[in-house]
Design a protein around this motif. Sequence first.
Motif, PDB file in Angstrom:
ATOM      1  N   ARG A 325      15.697 -47.121  76.208  1.00 15.13           N
ATOM      2  CA  ARG A 325      16.557 -46.665  75.108  1.00 15.13           C
ATOM      3  C   ARG A 325      15.722 -46.114  73.957  1.00 15.13           C
ATOM      4  N   GLU A 326      14.652 -46.836  73.618  1.00 10.67           N
ATOM      5  CA  GLU A 326      13.791 -46.352  72.540  1.00 10.67           C
ATOM      6  C   GLU A 326      13.156 -45.010  72.894  1.00 10.67           C
ATOM      7  N   ALA A 327      12.709 -44.862  74.153  1.00 11.89           N
ATOM      8  CA  ALA A 327      12.104 -43.589  74.577  1.00 11.89           C
ATOM      9  C   ALA A 327      13.121 -42.464  74.527  1.00 11.89           C
ATOM     10  N   TRP A 328      14.375 -42.743  74.906  1.00 12.41           N
ATOM     11  CA  TRP A 328      15.418 -41.709  74.850  1.00 12.41           C
ATOM     12  C   TRP A 328      15.669 -41.275  73.401  1.00 12.41           C
ATOM     13  N   GLY A 329      15.720 -42.273  72.492  1.00 11.09           N
ATOM     14  CA  GLY A 329      15.903 -41.917  71.079  1.00 11.09           C
ATOM     15  C   GLY A 329      14.739 -41.104  70.546  1.00 11.09           C
ATOM     16  N   GLU A 330      13.518 -41.490  70.930  1.00  8.10           N
ATOM     17  CA  GLU A 330      12.350 -40.724  70.486  1.00  8.10           C
ATOM     18  C   GLU A 330      12.362 -39.311  71.060  1.00  8.10           C
ATOM     19  N   ALA A 331      12.803 -39.171  72.321  1.00  3.86           N
ATOM     20  CA  ALA A 331      12.876 -37.835  72.934  1.00  3.86           C
ATOM     21  C   ALA A 331      13.880 -36.955  72.204  1.00  3.86           C
ATOM     22  N   GLN A 332      15.041 -37.533  71.832  1.00  2.94           N
ATOM     23  CA  GLN A 332      16.031 -36.758  71.086  1.00  2.94           C
ATOM     24  C   GLN A 332      15.480 -36.339  69.723  1.00  2.94           C
ATOM     25  N   ALA A 333      14.799 -37.273  69.034  1.00  2.00           N
ATOM     26  CA  ALA A 333      14.219 -36.933  67.729  1.00  2.00           C
ATOM     27  C   ALA A 333      13.150 -35.856  67.870  1.00  2.00           C
ATOM     28  N   ALA A 334      12.324 -35.962  68.925  1.00  2.00           N
ATOM     29  CA  ALA A 334      11.292 -34.939  69.145  1.00  2.00           C
ATOM     30  C   ALA A 334      11.911 -33.584  69.445  1.00  2.00           C
ATOM     31  N   GLN A 335      13.038 -33.593  70.213  1.00  2.00           N
ATOM     32  CA  GLN A 335      13.717 -32.328  70.513  1.00  2.00           C
ATOM     33  C   GLN A 335      14.242 -31.673  69.237  1.00  2.00           C
ATOM     34  N   GLN A 336      14.834 -32.477  68.351  1.00  2.00           N
ATOM     35  CA  GLN A 336      15.334 -31.937  67.089  1.00  2.00           C
ATOM     36  C   GLN A 336      14.199 -31.398  66.230  1.00  2.00           C
ATOM     37  N   GLU A 337      13.080 -32.128  66.193  1.00  2.00           N
ATOM     38  CA  GLU A 337      11.939 -31.648  65.418  1.00  2.00           C
ATOM     39  C   GLU A 337      11.394 -30.344  65.991  1.00  2.00           C
ATOM     40  N   ALA A 338      11.349 -30.243  67.334  1.00  2.00           N
ATOM     41  CA  ALA A 338      10.860 -29.012  67.963  1.00  2.00           C
ATOM     42  C   ALA A 338      11.778 -27.837  67.647  1.00  2.00           C
ATOM     43  N   GLU A 339      13.095 -28.082  67.664  1.00  2.00           N
ATOM     44  CA  GLU A 339      14.027 -26.997  67.347  1.00  2.00           C
ATOM     45  C   GLU A 339      13.878 -26.569  65.896  1.00  2.00           C
ATOM     46  N   GLN A 340      13.716 -27.541  64.983  1.00  2.00           N
ATOM     47  CA  GLN A 340      13.514 -27.193  63.578  1.00  2.00           C
ATOM     48  C   GLN A 340      12.214 -26.420  63.395  1.00  2.00           C
ATOM     49  N   ALA A 341      11.158 -26.848  64.116  1.00  2.00           N
ATOM     50  CA  ALA A 341       9.880 -26.135  64.014  1.00  2.00           C
ATOM     51  C   ALA A 341      10.011 -24.719  64.550  1.00  2.00           C
ATOM     52  N   ASN A 342      10.786 -24.543  65.624  1.00  2.00           N
ATOM     53  CA  ASN A 342      10.967 -23.202  66.191  1.00  2.00           C
ATOM     54  C   ASN A 342      11.716 -22.303  65.214  1.00  2.00           C
ATOM     55  N   ARG A 343      12.749 -22.849  64.539  1.00  2.00           N
ATOM     56  CA  ARG A 343      13.468 -22.050  63.543  1.00  2.00           C
ATOM     57  C   ARG A 343      12.554 -21.695  62.370  1.00  2.00           C
ATOM     58  N   ALA A 344      11.719 -22.662  61.955  1.00  2.00           N
ATOM     59  CA  ALA A 344      10.796 -22.368  60.859  1.00  2.00           C
ATOM     60  C   ALA A 344       9.785 -21.303  61.263  1.00  2.00           C
ATOM     61  N   LYS A 345       9.325 -21.368  62.527  1.00  2.00           N
ATOM     62  CA  LYS A 345       8.381 -20.360  63.021  1.00  2.00           C
ATOM     63  C   LYS A 345       9.031 -18.989  63.051  1.00  2.00           C
ATOM     64  N   THR A 346      10.309 -18.947  63.472  1.00  2.00           N
ATOM     65  CA  THR A 346      11.024 -17.669  63.511  1.00  2.00           C
ATOM     66  C   THR A 346      11.123 -17.064  62.117  1.00  2.00           C
ATOM     67  N   ALA A 347      11.500 -17.912  61.134  1.00  2.00           N
ATOM     68  CA  ALA A 347      11.614 -17.403  59.770  1.00  2.00           C
ATOM     69  C   ALA A 347      10.257 -16.962  59.226  1.00  2.00           C
ATOM     70  N   PHE A 348       9.200 -17.716  59.572  1.00  2.00           N
ATOM     71  CA  PHE A 348       7.865 -17.347  59.090  1.00  2.00           C
ATOM     72  C   PHE A 348       7.424 -16.004  59.650  1.00  2.00           C
ATOM     73  N   LEU A 349       7.605 -15.821  60.964  1.00  2.00           N
ATOM     74  CA  LEU A 349       7.146 -14.576  61.581  1.00  2.00           C
ATOM     75  C   LEU A 349       7.933 -13.380  61.081  1.00  2.00           C
ATOM     76  N   ALA A 350       9.218 -13.588  60.742  1.00  2.00           N
ATOM     77  CA  ALA A 350      10.011 -12.470  60.235  1.00  2.00           C
ATOM     78  C   ALA A 350       9.435 -11.931  58.936  1.00  2.00           C
ATOM     79  N   ALA A 351       8.830 -12.821  58.133  1.00  2.00           N
ATOM     80  CA  ALA A 351       8.278 -12.383  56.854  1.00  2.00           C
ATOM     81  C   ALA A 351       6.769 -12.139  56.900  1.00  2.00           C
TER      82      ALA A 351
END
Length: 712
Positions: A325-351
């Motif tokens: 259960r703890e690993a599943w929660g950590e995986a979900q949190a890591a997935q959300q962080e990766a998606e946020q990082a990808n959006r931040a990377k997209t915004a950075f590269l656009a500028a």
Amino acid sequence: MLLVAGVVAPLIAFAWAVASWLLAEQRQAAVLRMEAVAGALALDLDHELESALTLLETLAASEGLARGQLQDLRREALVMLQSRPLWSAVILSDAAGRPLMNTAAPMGAPPPGSRGLALLEAVRRSEGPVFSDLFVGSAQRRPLLAVAVPLRHRVFQGALSMTIPAETIEQRLGALALAGVIPAGWVALVADGDGTIVARSPGGEAGGGRTTVIAPPAAGAGVTVQSLDGVAMRAVARRSRLAGWTVHCLAPPEVIDGRPGATRWRLLGFGLMALAVSLGWAALFAWRRPEVAAPVLADAAPGAVPDPGVVKGGARQGMVEHQLREAWGEAQAAQQEAEQANRAKTAFLAAASHDLRQPAQSLVLFAELLKTKLRGHPDAHIVDSLLDSADTLNRTLNGLLDISRIDAGFVRTDPEHVALAPLIDELRREFAEPAAARGLRLRAVACGVTVRTDPVLLARLLRHLVENALAFTERGGLLIGCRRHGAHVRLDVVDSGRGIPPEQIEAIFEAFVRLDIPDQLPSDRDRPQGSGLGLAIVRRLAAALGHRLEVASTVGRGTRVSIGLPLAAPRPDLSGAVGGEGTEILPPLRQPGLLLVIEDKLYVRTAMTSVLSEWGFEVVEAASGREAVRLLAGRCPDLIVADQRLHDSESGDAAIRVVRAACGEGVPAVIVGADSSPAMRAAAREAGATLLGKPVSLHELRKVIRKELHRG
């Protein structure tokens, strides 16, 4: 008899308790698995929704929408949809809900049905994204779900939405079932906010008709009983954290409940059988060794206790489940962080591609201007070193940004018919002087064929190959040519350098990798060796274009790098085209004229104005199109040089149109910017302007200005 009863009774109780414990563990493991499947499917759904929102946000900030050019917006949307195969269309609607652009239908298609209009009404009341329930699209004529974002643009008010067909979601669930993510006999389904079943995976028993609506899960509900096609099944639901949609995972009752009676009687039977065997051996042992058996039987207690190992095993399994259960929660949190990082990377590269190249552009202009001023001065060599450093900085910066944009999916191809002869001749003209400065001979063989490719990206790829060959060739020369092979042509860049060992050929295409040459002379080590990014960009560009990349090398003799290009039928209008640049020899200018520079960054504008003034031009500088018209005071420029991105979302081609509205459409123009995407090149062509990539050298700038002034 009392001894047997004293042993059998605790055994039966123990067997019953162990059976109950095993059933409870089986139920808990099944519930955990159902929750894991439902959670994974909901996470996959949220990932698709996140990608759709990112795509819509990118389109909402696109130049095509800012200029009101719906054809450009449509083209950008179609390109982006290629990377999201589940989604079927992008729709632009005005504030009244009327569709202005629909990629699934010709321009001016009829408005969507009533549920689609309800979605647009919800968008107008919302400050964020809105997700629809199931409806039938009028253009696509099939069940759809949609996500929409409001547009609060200063030029445009309305909504931008994307649709996903129910059948593609069902195909996705079927693929997951085939891959084993959804176990056999289980059913996964997606329901909208009203509980209408949008899509379901194959499986389950046939019952009394196909269920179309499923009850939404109550808050905090675990395993529930749901009727699917007339069959009662156990269900676990997970709601999307973005939309009101729900993923249900259903399994047959025996998966959760098992068969308690059969399990208990089976365990009891095995226990009694083991007891009978034990008693038989005990009787035999007592008959043969009574003096030993008597003390043993005397010490036997009627109350048996569970083996401590069983208790420890149960505790260990509980710990494992807790860790899962703890690993599943950590995986979900890591997935959300990766998606946020990808959006931040997209915004950075656009500028970043524009903003980071601005100071690099001014550095090049000021350094070359200083070199002109100090020509013949004893300290002129310092400026040469400054220019070399600026060149290295620009190559490294461009390489890093190019690799980041390619890896992030920002580089889009725009294939067309391209004549290779003008392109090869342009490369020969561009690199003849650098090759001669290094004592090398550059030879280009005429290649009279036409290929199908993106001319800008192919030219960039070839420039990296030639630059790399020059950097690693000490003597001899280079050859650029092509050979025809059936329906393809092989475009070669051949050098007479030291060659590459076979085991290191793959490594040269990795970023920042440079081959170590043990016998390299000290004088060779001082030669420019590049940034280590050129060939990494070559591989990525070749993959983006779909062209085959091939390397053949012999140590001590040289290297050939080849690009496989598809042949195309020759067209008469391509005899002198080089992807936007001509190669004709222009006569010198008779008289410098009036040039208009539109650039919002003061330091870049000052550098550009200083260089043009040094060349003898009269220059009017402005930060926007309207300011340019005001400062011209009724005069009309002979040429406009505009930056690609200006303040207040104004683009370079928009500023050019403002000036041309006052001076006439015949004023030639040049757009300087970092974005060379198909949409930007199309915008430059539509504006009748030449597009130059930043940072632009003075040689290239002078050549284009001469060309445009002669054309005007």
